[in-house]
Design an enzyme around this catalytic site. Structure first.
Site, mmCIF file in Angstrom:
data_model
loop_
_atom_site.group_PDB
_atom_site.id
_atom_site.type_symbol
_atom_site.label_atom_id
_atom_site.label_comp_id
_atom_site.label_asym_id
_atom_site.label_seq_id
_atom_site.Cartn_x
_atom_site.Cartn_y
_atom_site.Cartn_z
ATOM 1 N N ASP A 25 -9.892 -4.726 -4.967
ATOM 2 C CA ASP A 25 -9.282 -3.767 -4.034
ATOM 3 C C ASP A 25 -9.947 -2.406 -4.229
ATOM 4 O OD1 ASP A 25 -7.611 -1.983 -2.670
ATOM 5 O OD2 ASP A 25 -5.808 -3.134 -3.142
ATOM 6 N N HIS B 242 -7.757 -5.713 -0.353
ATOM 7 C CA HIS B 242 -6.507 -4.955 -0.348
ATOM 8 C C HIS B 242 -5.321 -5.671 0.329
ATOM 9 C CE1 HIS B 242 -4.040 -1.399 -0.486
ATOM 10 N NE2 HIS B 242 -3.993 -1.281 0.826
ATOM 11 N N SER C 176 0.827 -1.201 0.000
ATOM 12 C CA SER C 176 0.000 0.000 0.000
ATOM 13 C C SER C 176 0.867 1.260 0.000
ATOM 14 C CB SER C 176 -0.961 -0.061 1.186
ATOM 15 O OG SER C 176 -2.054 0.789 0.976
HETATM 16 O O1 ZYH Z 1 -1.094 2.419 3.277
HETATM 17 C C1 ZYH Z 1 -2.304 2.286 3.434
HETATM 18 C C2 ZYH Z 1 -3.269 3.337 2.982
HETATM 19 C C3 ZYH Z 1 -4.163 3.894 3.888
HETATM 20 C C4 ZYH Z 1 -5.052 4.893 3.477
HETATM 21 C C5 ZYH Z 1 -5.015 5.323 2.164
HETATM 22 N N1 ZYH Z 1 -5.734 6.268 1.493
HETATM 23 C C6 ZYH Z 1 -5.285 6.285 0.237
HETATM 24 O O2 ZYH Z 1 -4.294 5.378 0.079
HETATM 25 C C7 ZYH Z 1 -4.117 4.770 1.278
HETATM 26 C C8 ZYH Z 1 -3.231 3.776 1.685
HETATM 27 C C9 ZYH Z 1 -5.728 7.141 -0.885
HETATM 28 C C10 ZYH Z 1 -6.896 8.039 -0.509
HETATM 29 C C11 ZYH Z 1 -7.248 8.922 -1.694
HETATM 30 C C12 ZYH Z 1 -6.082 9.759 -2.184
HETATM 31 C C13 ZYH Z 1 -4.907 8.881 -2.509
HETATM 32 C C14 ZYH Z 1 -4.559 8.026 -1.339
HETATM 33 N N2 ZYH Z 1 -2.788 1.209 4.007
HETATM 34 C C15 ZYH Z 1 -2.145 0.063 4.565
HETATM 35 C C16 ZYH Z 1 -3.495 -0.628 4.626
HETATM 36 C C17 ZYH Z 1 -4.094 0.703 4.176
HETATM 37 N N3 ZYH Z 1 -3.956 -1.129 5.891
HETATM 38 C C18 ZYH Z 1 -5.407 -1.286 5.838
HETATM 39 C C19 ZYH Z 1 -5.922 -1.868 7.101
HETATM 40 N N4 ZYH Z 1 -5.239 -3.087 7.398
HETATM 41 C C20 ZYH Z 1 -3.803 -3.013 7.462
HETATM 42 C C21 ZYH Z 1 -3.262 -2.391 6.194
HETATM 43 C C22 ZYH Z 1 -5.930 -4.269 7.612
HETATM 44 N N5 ZYH Z 1 -7.264 -4.259 7.554
HETATM 45 C C23 ZYH Z 1 -7.960 -5.423 7.718
HETATM 46 C C24 ZYH Z 1 -7.294 -6.598 7.933
HETATM 47 C C25 ZYH Z 1 -5.925 -6.566 7.987
HETATM 48 N N6 ZYH Z 1 -5.255 -5.405 7.823
#
Ligand code: ZYH
Length: 303
Positions: free
Chosen positions: A239, A269, A122
């Site tokens: 995703d 995701h 991510s």
């Molecule tokens: O790096 C990110 C992430 C978080 C928020 C974001 N928002 C955007 O990109 C993102 C990336 C966009 C928004 C619009 C403008 C451009 C950017 N991560 C890591 C991920 C999200 N997390 C999600 C939750 N997680 C851990 C990893 C999770 N959830 C459920 C089960 C296990 N892990």
């Protein structure tokens, strides 16, 4: 006698002197993790976690890479986990990239001839891409799990982007609302673990951090035509946070002659914490890909 300053402590109140850490160029303390093989390592891999999370969540992946005799290392990015910095705030996205390069240089001092890999998820994937783009030919390969490459059309309409830029001037700390973790993985047990992890920041994305993510997206877009590092790209078709069109753009624009894309139909995701059939395959793919690239880079053989 000069007065001694009290020991620096993590946001969880643990003194850094009791923990592996580094001090970045801004003087901020970053919590580090090392997974070291018992014998001589054959290669190095830096793990770059995503927004809101921390590097401890990559223990399973690190253990798998450790069994291949890689030295796995990571830190919690500024504003995350057990590192210093206001939660999920960064003055400039480049701080994340700069800190990764500092850590890579530090570990390479002890292992000057070993190939180095990057693994990112991510936002951590965007950090890995920008890190590799900054040092052409330095890295032997990069594994990207649903990297942030394009702003998903759902979350970033032209209007929302414009509104965020205006808001950033007047209310940079305003929350854009938390992400719904149930649309992140279909694995209920993993969603539970995520929801109960005390080191995770589940507060909504602040406007100023959203702007940094948008800046990252445009920097990644510009970096792609310069990217030559071999990479393995894993992406879920369903995703909703990092749209699969980002993966196709990465495949189309990167100059890397050695690039592989695997799409997981219907997956969300967090592919490394998805349904067992997805996550098992993700682990296998990474294992096989890194093993091959390590052999190609002459890992572990005498110079
Ligand atoms: O790096 C990110 C992430 C978080 C928020 C974001 N928002 C955007 O990109 C993102 C990336 C966009 C928004 C619009 C403008 C451009 C950017 N991560 C890591 C991920 C999200 N997390 C999600 C939750 N997680 C851990 C990893 C999770 N959830 C459920 C089960 C296990 N892990």
């Amino acid at each position: 006698m000069p007065e001694e300053s009290p020991p620096r402590r993590t946001p969880q109140n643990v003194p850094y002197q009791d923990l592996p850490h580094l001090v970045n160029a801004d003087g901020q303390y970053l919590f580090c993790r090392y997974w070291k093989p018992s014998g001589t390592p054959k290669a190095l891999v830096f793990v770059s976690h995503g927004a809101g999370e921390h590097c401890g969540r990559y223990d399973d992946l690190a253990q798998m890479l450790l069994r291949l005799d890689l030295l796995v290392f990571a830190h919690d990015h500024v504003g995350h986990g057990q590192s210093e910095g206001e939660r999920m705030v960064v003055s400039d996205f480049q701080v994340f990239v700069r800190d990764v390069l500092q850590h890579v240089d530090l570990v390479q001092k002890d292992h000057p001839r070993l190939p180095v890999f990057l693994l990112g998820h991510s936002m951590g994937g965007a950090i890995a891409i920008l890190t590799a783009a900054e040092r052409p030919r330095h890295f032997s390969g990069m594994v990207l799990i649903s990297p942030l490459v394009v702003a998903s059309p759902e979350s970033a309409t032209t209007f929302k982007i414009l509104a965020a830029r205006v808001l950033n001037l007047v209310m940079p700390n305003m929350s854009l609302g938390p992400i719904d973790s149930s649309v992140i993985s279909r694995n209920k047990a993993e969603v539970e673990l995520y929801n109960s992890d005390p080191l995770i920041c589940r507060a909504g994305l602040k406007v100023c951090f959203g702007i940094q993510l948008l800046n990252a997206v445009s920097r990644v877009e510009r970096a792609l035509p310069r990217l030559t590092v071999p990479f393995l790209l894993l992406q879920g078709s369903a995703d909703r946070l990092c749209d699969s069109r980002g993966a196709y753009q990465l495949m189309g624009s990167a100059r890397s002659p050695d690039k592989t894309l695997k799409i997981y139909e219907g997956a969300y995701h967090v592919l490394h914490k998805e349904l067992p059939e997805v996550t098992d395959s993700v682990f296998q793919e990474i294992n096989a890909w890194v093993s091959q690239r390590m052999a190609a880079a002459g890992a572990g053989s005498p110079p």
